[in-house]
Enzyme design. Structure first.
Site, PDB file in Angstrom:
ATOM      1  N   ASP A 193       0.746  -1.202   0.464  1.00 13.90           N
ATOM      2  CA  ASP A 193      -0.250   0.167  -0.031  1.00 13.90           C
ATOM      3  C   ASP A 193       1.491   1.272   0.200  1.00 13.90           C
ATOM      4  OD1 ASP A 193      -2.274   1.391   0.259  1.00 13.90           O
ATOM      5  OD2 ASP A 193      -2.772   1.210   2.214  1.00 13.90           O
ATOM      6  N   SER A 225      -7.479  -5.935  -5.676  1.00 15.07           N
ATOM      7  CA  SER A 225      -8.221  -6.192  -5.453  1.00 15.07           C
ATOM      8  C   SER A 225      -9.817  -5.943  -6.302  1.00 15.07           C
ATOM      9  CB  SER A 225      -8.531  -5.697  -3.792  1.00 15.07           C
ATOM     10  OG  SER A 225      -9.005  -4.006  -3.802  1.00 15.07           O
ATOM     11  N   ASN A 251     -10.692  -2.838  -6.327  1.00 14.20           N
ATOM     12  CA  ASN A 251      -9.322  -1.687  -6.896  1.00 14.20           C
ATOM     13  C   ASN A 251     -10.364  -1.144  -8.751  1.00 14.20           C
ATOM     14  OD1 ASN A 251      -6.697  -3.174  -5.940  1.00 14.20           O
ATOM     15  ND2 ASN A 251      -7.624  -0.853  -5.002  1.00 14.20           N
TER      16      ASN A 251
HETATM   17  C1  FPP Z   1      -1.796  -0.128  -3.512  1.00 14.36           C
HETATM   18  O1  FPP Z   1      -1.383   1.080  -2.678  1.00 14.36           O
HETATM   19  C2  FPP Z   1      -0.918  -0.813  -4.127  1.00 14.36           C
HETATM   20  C3  FPP Z   1      -2.184  -1.610  -5.571  1.00 14.36           C
HETATM   21  C4  FPP Z   1      -3.354  -1.011  -5.547  1.00 14.36           C
HETATM   22  C5  FPP Z   1      -1.182  -1.680  -6.539  1.00 14.36           C
HETATM   23  C6  FPP Z   1      -0.303  -2.571  -6.633  1.00 14.36           C
HETATM   24  C7  FPP Z   1       0.464  -2.840  -7.631  1.00 14.36           C
HETATM   25  C8  FPP Z   1       1.944  -2.680  -7.703  1.00 14.36           C
HETATM   26  C9  FPP Z   1       3.087  -2.944  -7.004  1.00 14.36           C
HETATM   27  C10 FPP Z   1       2.281  -2.972  -9.545  1.00 14.36           C
HETATM   28  C11 FPP Z   1       2.757  -3.671 -10.124  1.00 14.36           C
HETATM   29  C12 FPP Z   1       2.716  -5.655  -8.839  1.00 14.36           C
HETATM   30  C13 FPP Z   1       3.675  -6.812  -9.083  1.00 14.36           C
HETATM   31  C14 FPP Z   1       2.780  -7.959  -8.504  1.00 14.36           C
HETATM   32  C15 FPP Z   1       3.991  -7.247 -10.700  1.00 14.36           C
HETATM   33  P1  FPP Z   1      -2.319   2.365  -3.604  1.00 14.36           P
HETATM   34  O2  FPP Z   1      -2.829   2.717  -5.304  1.00 14.36           O
HETATM   35  O3  FPP Z   1      -3.628   2.166  -3.333  1.00 14.36           O
HETATM   36  O4  FPP Z   1      -1.629   3.930  -2.487  1.00 14.36           O
HETATM   37  P2  FPP Z   1      -2.900   4.814  -1.930  1.00 14.36           P
HETATM   38  O5  FPP Z   1      -3.176   4.265  -0.926  1.00 14.36           O
HETATM   39  O6  FPP Z   1      -1.196   5.799  -1.307  1.00 14.36           O
HETATM   40  O7  FPP Z   1      -3.373   5.453  -3.175  1.00 14.36           O
END
Ligand code: FPP
Length: 247
Positions: free
Chosen positions: A21, A66, A69
């Protein structure tokens, strides 16, 4: 002593799950678009996977996307899907070189075809690898998974393949997407949020929870080592008394 040196190699958690996150906030701090945070999150994924495999962790599960998402702006969802396809395709070679198996959990039927196909290819190629299994939770939510399990069990009962009296924890566990894999012993969440966000609700019944303020793109192997050292310093009682577990 570095945190890596403090790790007891004989008491490693067999399964670590991570709620990655903070990508969006990381990008915002830098005055960039959220997608820039996801792109840099891939570096943290690479570093963490490498460190976990090197230590000898058997299973690593990453919450990459998720069910909820899907409600993000269309642009961000497509960018994330493209990033996933590109990363999986690019990293399959490294997974092979490092004897790492790729598995995916979640409602994969919801993924765009390109992403679904890329995943299937990578899972097929890496299925014989045995050093560590990397599970990607994609279009995953625990409530979806548990609802699905309820449907599977109800169908078996309806078809006279299962008696109601025979429904037990093992029957339920066998209807989850994590069937056959050990439950996570350590769950890490980055970015200073203290939530589980619909992740592996059944499987983390006895997991140790570890929260760090680090935003995901800044997470590195040393942060993983810190979490493992913290885990190893806890007393895991599984509902018993301290005296019972220390004998
Ligand atoms: C949460 O941060 C992150 C995600 C929803 C996506 C995670 C994806 C990656 C790290 C990219 C690729 C992954 C793989 C396994 C190849 P957020 O967007 O919720 O951040 P915030 O809470 O600061 O808004």
């Amino acid at each position: 002593m570095s945190s890596k040196e403090q790790i007891n190699m004989n008491a490693l958690p067999s399964h670590i799950a991570i709620i990655m996150d903070g990508n969006g906030r990381w990008a915002k701090e830098k005055g960039r678009l959220r997608v820039f945070g996801h792109q840099n999150g891939v570096k943290a994924v690479r570093d963490t996977v490498e460190a976990a495999a090197e230590l000898g962790i058997q299973h690593l599960t990453l919450y990459a996307f998720s069910t909820e998402n899907w409600n993000r702006p269309k642009f961000e969802v497509s960018a994330l899907m493209e990033l996933l396809v590109a990363t999986i395709s690019k990293e399959t070679k490294t997974l092979m070189e490092n004897n790492i198996r790729l598995n995916a959990i979640g409602d994969l039927s919801q993924l765009p075809k390109s992403c679904y196909d890329e995943l299937q290819v990578a899972m097929e190629k890496t299925k014989g690898n045995s050093r560590m299994t990397l599970h990607l939770a994609l279009s995953y939510s625990a409530r979806w998974e548990l609802t699905n399990a309820a449907k599977l069990i109800a169908t078996k009962v309806k078809d006279n393949l299962l008696a109601i009296e025979d429904i037990n924890e093992n029957v339920i566990a066998d209807c989850l997407t994590t069937k056959g894999f050990p439950d996570p012993e350590l769950l890490i969440r980055t970015s200073g949020e203290y939530r589980i966000s619909n992740f592996l609700l059944w499987q983390i019944a006895y997991a140790e929870l570890y929260f760090t303020d680090k935003l995901w793109p800044d997470f590195r192997s040393t942060d993983l080592y810190d979490a493992i050292v913290d885990f190893q310093n806890r007393e895991r009682r599984f509902g018993m008394t301290s005296e019972q577990v220390s004998v």
